[in-house]
Design a protein around this motif. Structure first.
Motif, PDB file in Angstrom:
ATOM      1  N   UNK A   1      40.701  75.612 -33.558  1.00 52.05           N
ATOM      2  CA  UNK A   1      39.489  76.106 -32.419  1.00 52.05           C
ATOM      3  C   UNK A   1      39.405  77.390 -32.168  1.00 52.05           C
ATOM      4  N   UNK A   2      40.557  78.016 -31.835  1.00 53.08           N
ATOM      5  CA  UNK A   2      40.738  79.505 -31.432  1.00 53.08           C
ATOM      6  C   UNK A   2      40.305  80.426 -32.451  1.00 53.08           C
ATOM      7  N   UNK A   3      40.607  80.097 -33.613  1.00 55.18           N
ATOM      8  CA  UNK A   3      40.342  81.020 -34.774  1.00 55.18           C
ATOM      9  C   UNK A   3      38.788  80.832 -35.110  1.00 55.18           C
TER      10      UNK A   3
ATOM     11  N   UNK B   1      42.007  55.782 -48.541  1.00 53.68           N
ATOM     12  CA  UNK B   1      41.517  55.969 -47.257  1.00 53.68           C
ATOM     13  C   UNK B   1      41.404  57.245 -46.765  1.00 53.68           C
ATOM     14  N   UNK B   2      40.128  57.445 -46.443  1.00 53.78           N
ATOM     15  CA  UNK B   2      39.757  58.911 -45.815  1.00 53.78           C
ATOM     16  C   UNK B   2      39.972  58.599 -44.175  1.00 53.78           C
ATOM     17  N   UNK B   3      40.989  58.909 -43.576  1.00 51.74           N
ATOM     18  CA  UNK B   3      41.157  58.451 -42.413  1.00 51.74           C
ATOM     19  C   UNK B   3      40.774  59.576 -41.127  1.00 51.74           C
ATOM     20  N   UNK B   4      40.240  59.177 -40.317  1.00 54.30           N
ATOM     21  CA  UNK B   4      39.812  59.877 -39.167  1.00 54.30           C
ATOM     22  C   UNK B   4      40.970  59.889 -37.967  1.00 54.30           C
ATOM     23  N   UNK B   5      41.978  59.128 -38.257  1.00 52.44           N
ATOM     24  CA  UNK B   5      43.179  59.146 -37.458  1.00 52.44           C
ATOM     25  C   UNK B   5      44.211  60.079 -37.679  1.00 52.44           C
ATOM     26  N   UNK B   6      44.538  60.312 -38.782  1.00 53.06           N
ATOM     27  CA  UNK B   6      45.467  61.271 -39.470  1.00 53.06           C
ATOM     28  C   UNK B   6      44.860  62.632 -39.390  1.00 53.06           C
ATOM     29  N   UNK B   7      45.233  63.591 -38.305  1.00 54.47           N
ATOM     30  CA  UNK B   7      44.341  64.876 -38.148  1.00 54.47           C
ATOM     31  C   UNK B   7      45.342  65.914 -38.161  1.00 54.47           C
ATOM     32  N   UNK B   8      45.018  67.031 -38.870  1.00 52.64           N
ATOM     33  CA  UNK B   8      45.532  68.260 -39.017  1.00 52.64           C
ATOM     34  C   UNK B   8      44.513  69.317 -38.506  1.00 52.64           C
ATOM     35  N   UNK B   9      45.040  70.706 -37.914  1.00 53.20           N
ATOM     36  CA  UNK B   9      44.160  71.808 -37.709  1.00 53.20           C
ATOM     37  C   UNK B   9      44.571  72.864 -38.642  1.00 53.20           C
ATOM     38  N   UNK B  10      43.759  73.461 -39.292  1.00 52.92           N
ATOM     39  CA  UNK B  10      44.158  74.397 -40.506  1.00 52.92           C
ATOM     40  C   UNK B  10      43.464  75.878 -39.918  1.00 52.92           C
ATOM     41  N   UNK B  11      43.957  77.031 -40.628  1.00 57.30           N
ATOM     42  CA  UNK B  11      43.562  78.089 -40.132  1.00 57.30           C
ATOM     43  C   UNK B  11      41.838  78.614 -40.587  1.00 57.30           C
ATOM     44  N   UNK B  12      41.426  79.438 -39.893  1.00 59.05           N
ATOM     45  CA  UNK B  12      39.987  79.830 -40.219  1.00 59.05           C
ATOM     46  C   UNK B  12      40.079  81.225 -40.987  1.00 59.05           C
ATOM     47  N   UNK B  13      41.131  81.735 -41.610  1.00 60.93           N
ATOM     48  CA  UNK B  13      41.060  83.003 -42.125  1.00 60.93           C
ATOM     49  C   UNK B  13      40.234  83.197 -43.127  1.00 60.93           C
ATOM     50  N   UNK B  14      39.815  84.503 -43.352  1.00 55.67           N
ATOM     51  CA  UNK B  14      38.981  84.698 -44.322  1.00 55.67           C
ATOM     52  C   UNK B  14      39.503  85.205 -45.516  1.00 55.67           C
TER      53      UNK B  14
END
Length: 341
Positions: free
Chosen positions: A143-145, A229-242
């Motif tokens: 979210x910050x990136x 299974x395309x899970x909405x429970x198992x979540x990760x956040x990843x970078x928004x680098x260009x």
């Protein structure tokens, strides 16, 4: 793996769970990734970091992290991997290196070095694996990136996001999958996968390629009737680098939304008529099919239907197709919400 460097940390046998992390030139982001993985793992297994073709201190940073953490695992380093191998090869190397160290029925989870898994990520994956064979988690932007990205990315991404949600709604309506109920998604990513070795061995592992090894892996599993299974429970956040570590991927998609007047949209999205037809035909076959072999039967039907030929859209085409898909979904389900909760 003759030319792959390996350094081990902690006990090297009987791992009930292992998290594998490919890493290339990730000295800055890797510690945060490993900290998050360790918090979610809670001492229930090991972490394997597969360094591939790095020119920075990624390997040294990984080794220092293991010394400080006391966690079991290993650091691998292939300084000169084949050019075409890419992240797919790094994932293969990581899994091959730990296969003999796994406990019976152990679980393998994959993530990326620029990604932080949620605190309950491991638990969520284990819960989903009680009813599935391959769990494709949800990848969210940091979210910050994301807040620092140019506004054009949001403007170009909004219609694509809406189209993705409508596509999901059509699928749930016309082709509901018992082991993949809503809420779900349609974007498998190596940043969050979970499976056991039986599935991995049956599929022959990840393809050695620089991009798309994750989607190819999930597609093959589905084609061979493994429960994906395309899970909405198992979540990760990843970078928004260009600037990513490989061509394409998330960084490439973000860059295209800034630099291109009419960028390509996600390859899973299709024109409205094709979206409806694919879901209707696949759902009809699924309801009529009894026993194994559905994936092979669908492949034959799909290949023999010219109207289902894959056609990648650009943003301008998606904008034209969006009201058509909205209208079709409203016609199919006039009393239901168009977008699943």
């Amino acid at each position: 793996m003759r030319d792959v460097y390996r350094r081990e940390f902690g006990p090297q046998g009987g791992w009930p769970l292992v998290i594998t992390v490919p890493a290339r030139n990730e000295e800055e982001r890797l510690p945060g990734c490993l900290d998050a993985a360790a918090r979610s793992l809670r001492g229930r297994g090991a972490i394997v970091v597969a360094v591939n073709g790095s020119q920075d201190a990624t390997r040294a940073v990984a080794e220092d992290w293991f010394r400080r953490s006391g966690l079991s695992g290993a650091v691998l380093d292939e300084p000169n991997p084949p050019e075409a191998g890419g992240v797919g090869r790094a994932r293969r190397v990581a899994i091959a290196s730990c296969a003999a160290r796994l406990a019976p029925d152990a679980v393998i989870m994959t993530t990326d070095a620029d990604t932080c898994v949620a605190g309950d990520w491991v638990d969520a994956n284990l819960a989903e694996l009680e009813r599935a064979d391959l769990v494709c988690g949800t990848v969210l932007p940091d979210p910050e990136e994301a807040a620092r990205l140019p506004s054009v990315i949001g403007r170009n991404g909004a219609p694509e996001g809406e189209y993705m949600a409508l596509t999901l709604a059509v699928r749930h309506l016309l082709d509901p999958v018992p082991h993949d109920p809503a809420p779900t998604h349609i974007s498998p990513a190596g940043a969050s996968l979970a499976f056991r070795m039986a599935l991995y061995d049956a599929l022959g592992g990840f393809e050695e390629r620089t991009v798309g090894e994750d989607r190819a892996f999930a597609a093959l599993a589905e084609a061979r009737d493994w429960r994906v299974r395309h899970s909405s429970r198992a979540q990760v956040t990843t970078s928004c680098r260009l600037s990513g570590r490989t061509e394409g991927g998330m960084a490439g998609a973000l860059r295209a939304r800034i630099l291109e007047a009419d960028p390509l949209v996600d390859e899973v999205l299709e024109p409205a008529a094709t979206t409806i037809l694919r879901a209707r035909m696949r759902g009809t076959l699924r309801r009529r099919w009894i026993g194994p072999g559905f994936g092979a039967a669908w492949a034959v039907l799909e290949a023999g239907t010219a109207e289902l030929r894959r056609e990648r859209m650009r943003l301008s085409r998606l904008r034209l197709e969006l009201p058509l898909l909205q209208r079709e979904l409203a016609r199919l389900a006039p009393t239901r919400s168009q977008v699943p909760a």
